[in-house]
Motif scaffolding. Structure first.
Motif, mmCIF file in Angstrom:
data_model
loop_
_atom_site.group_PDB
_atom_site.id
_atom_site.type_symbol
_atom_site.label_atom_id
_atom_site.label_comp_id
_atom_site.label_asym_id
_atom_site.label_seq_id
_atom_site.Cartn_x
_atom_site.Cartn_y
_atom_site.Cartn_z
ATOM 1 N N THR A 127 -6.271 -3.697 4.869
ATOM 2 C CA THR A 127 -5.927 -2.284 4.723
ATOM 3 C C THR A 127 -4.521 -2.151 4.156
ATOM 4 O OG1 THR A 127 -7.319 -1.645 6.598
ATOM 5 C CG2 THR A 127 -5.588 -0.098 5.937
ATOM 6 N N SER A 135 -2.006 7.877 2.248
ATOM 7 C CA SER A 135 -3.301 7.367 1.798
ATOM 8 C C SER A 135 -3.413 5.882 2.117
ATOM 9 C CB SER A 135 -3.467 7.586 0.293
ATOM 10 O OG SER A 135 -3.421 8.958 -0.032
ATOM 11 N N TYR A 137 -6.086 2.217 1.416
ATOM 12 C CA TYR A 137 -7.292 1.553 0.924
ATOM 13 C C TYR A 137 -7.757 0.590 2.007
ATOM 14 C CZ TYR A 137 -10.278 -1.819 -1.436
ATOM 15 O OH TYR A 137 -11.315 -2.642 -1.761
ATOM 16 N N GLU A 151 -12.926 1.614 0.577
ATOM 17 C CA GLU A 151 -12.798 3.045 0.810
ATOM 18 C C GLU A 151 -11.340 3.450 0.611
ATOM 19 O OE1 GLU A 151 -14.445 6.178 4.099
ATOM 20 O OE2 GLU A 151 -13.392 4.425 4.876
ATOM 21 N N VAL A 153 -8.833 6.342 1.404
ATOM 22 C CA VAL A 153 -8.753 7.464 2.333
ATOM 23 C C VAL A 153 -7.513 8.300 2.025
ATOM 24 C CG1 VAL A 153 -8.695 8.151 4.754
ATOM 25 C CG2 VAL A 153 -9.899 6.057 4.077
ATOM 26 N N HIS A 154 -7.715 9.615 1.808
ATOM 27 C CA HIS A 154 -6.627 10.546 1.555
ATOM 28 C C HIS A 154 -6.535 11.567 2.690
ATOM 29 C CE1 HIS A 154 -6.081 8.928 -2.479
ATOM 30 N NE2 HIS A 154 -7.387 9.012 -2.641
ATOM 31 N N HIS A 157 -9.776 14.075 2.049
ATOM 32 C CA HIS A 157 -11.008 13.529 1.493
ATOM 33 C C HIS A 157 -10.869 12.017 1.358
ATOM 34 C CE1 HIS A 157 -8.515 13.696 -2.144
ATOM 35 N NE2 HIS A 157 -9.344 12.818 -2.684
ATOM 36 N N ARG A 158 -11.982 11.367 1.104
ATOM 37 C CA ARG A 158 -11.960 9.919 0.904
ATOM 38 C C ARG A 158 -13.030 9.526 -0.108
ATOM 39 N NH1 ARG A 158 -14.496 10.882 5.825
ATOM 40 N NH2 ARG A 158 -16.462 9.784 6.207
ATOM 41 N N GLN A 160 -15.666 6.436 -1.266
ATOM 42 C CA GLN A 160 -16.362 5.207 -0.890
ATOM 43 C C GLN A 160 -17.114 4.669 -2.089
ATOM 44 O OE1 GLN A 160 -18.925 6.228 2.387
ATOM 45 N NE2 GLN A 160 -17.287 6.115 3.910
ATOM 46 N N ASP A 177 -13.466 16.729 3.818
ATOM 47 C CA ASP A 177 -13.393 17.126 5.218
ATOM 48 C C ASP A 177 -14.137 18.429 5.504
ATOM 49 O OD1 ASP A 177 -11.929 14.898 5.640
ATOM 50 O OD2 ASP A 177 -10.014 15.903 6.014
#
Length: 278
Positions: A127, A135, A137, A151, A153-154, A157-158, A160, A177
């Motif tokens: 990670t 954010s 990864y 993935e 991740v923000h 939103h994210r 995949q 979200d």
């Protein structure tokens, strides 16, 4: 510079000009606990075996870097912490003078990577977290870059999907979200790089998001249980039923994801080399 050890120099060791205070064996080799000051000004304090750093010890470089951890036959091997001159730090596993196994790297810009390493590079599952944006990864790494399932991740939103050489590639989806998902794929697109004055501009390949369908929001409602026939009986657990609500248009679904490699500060640029000891 690299912090790779000095086995090759130890095999060619000439006259020793530094200082040593500590235990020796019958052959006169450094063996046991000792303190050494090397000719270049570096110092080592810790365990020796047959003339080589072996066991727990602390190596301090004159440039301010230091390693605190385990050695085997003169090389960093086992668990250890390397603090670099720029203030970045690695805590984790070492094999044959290389970051190898599980470890955490704290970058000078505040970013962090936690996961698997191989031959000094991020490799395996890990990670990477960006301090500035929050954010991160989460996924597979190959030779220092996101590669494989992952993935991004923000805040709200994210994404995949699959990654290749640090960039999203192929089918994937954005999950927002607010409850909707936008499916699509990243395709490779060539575009010119550099100024317009160049006669033959260099072409580069970038990932471009091709949006597809948006999955409706799915909510779960709780069904009211029926009244029991007898008050003394326990109520059964309520069953869950699914309901649907029209999806809202997702904003920002065409946003391109930054490669995790671009935000990272290269590890080991200012590492010192451990010279040989006689």
């Amino acid at each position: 510079m690299s912090d790779i050890g000095s086995e090759e120099f130890e095999e060619e060791a000439g006259p020793y000009l530094g200082e040593y205070e500590g235990d020796r064996n019958e052959e006169g080799e450094r063996h046991g606990y000792g303190k050494a000051t090397l000719p270049n000004g570096d110092t080592y304090e810790g365990q020796y075996e047959h003339g080589k750093r072996h066991g727990s010890g602390t190596y301090r470089f004159k440039n301010g870097a230091r390693f605190i951890g385990e050695y085997i036959k003169g090389k960093k091997h086992g668990q250890g912490t390397f603090i670099y001159p720029d203030g970045s730090k690695y805590e984790g596993s070492w094999v044959d003078d290389q970051r190898h196994g599980y470890g955490v790297y704290f970058y000078i810009n505040g970013d962090t990577f936690e996961g698997e390493w191989q031959n000094h590079q991020r490799h395996g599952q890990g990670t990477y977290t960006y301090k500035e944006t929050g954010s991160k990864y989460v996924g597979t790494w190959v030779n220092g870059k996101p590669d494989g399932a992952g993935e991004m991740v923000h805040l709200n939103h994210r994404y995949q999907g699959s990654f290749m050489a640090g960039h999203p590639s192929g089918p994937g989806k954005y999950i927002f979200d607010i409850g909707c998902e936008q499916h699509g794929e990243y395709i490779a697109v060539e575009q010119a790089a550099g100024g317009e004055e160049e006669e033959e501009p260099m072409m580069v390949t970038i990932p471009k998001w091709k949006a597809g369908k948006i999955t409706p929001i799915t909510l779960r409602a709780v069904q009211e249980p029926e009244e029991p026939a007898e008050p003394a009986e326990r109520e059964a657990a309520p069953e869950e039923v699914e309901g649907e609500k029209p999806a809202e248009q997702a904003e920002g679904a065409t946003e391109e994801e930054p490669a995790a490699e671009e935000a990272a500060v290269e590890e080991g640029d200012a590492e010192g080399e451990e010279p040989a000891e006689g």
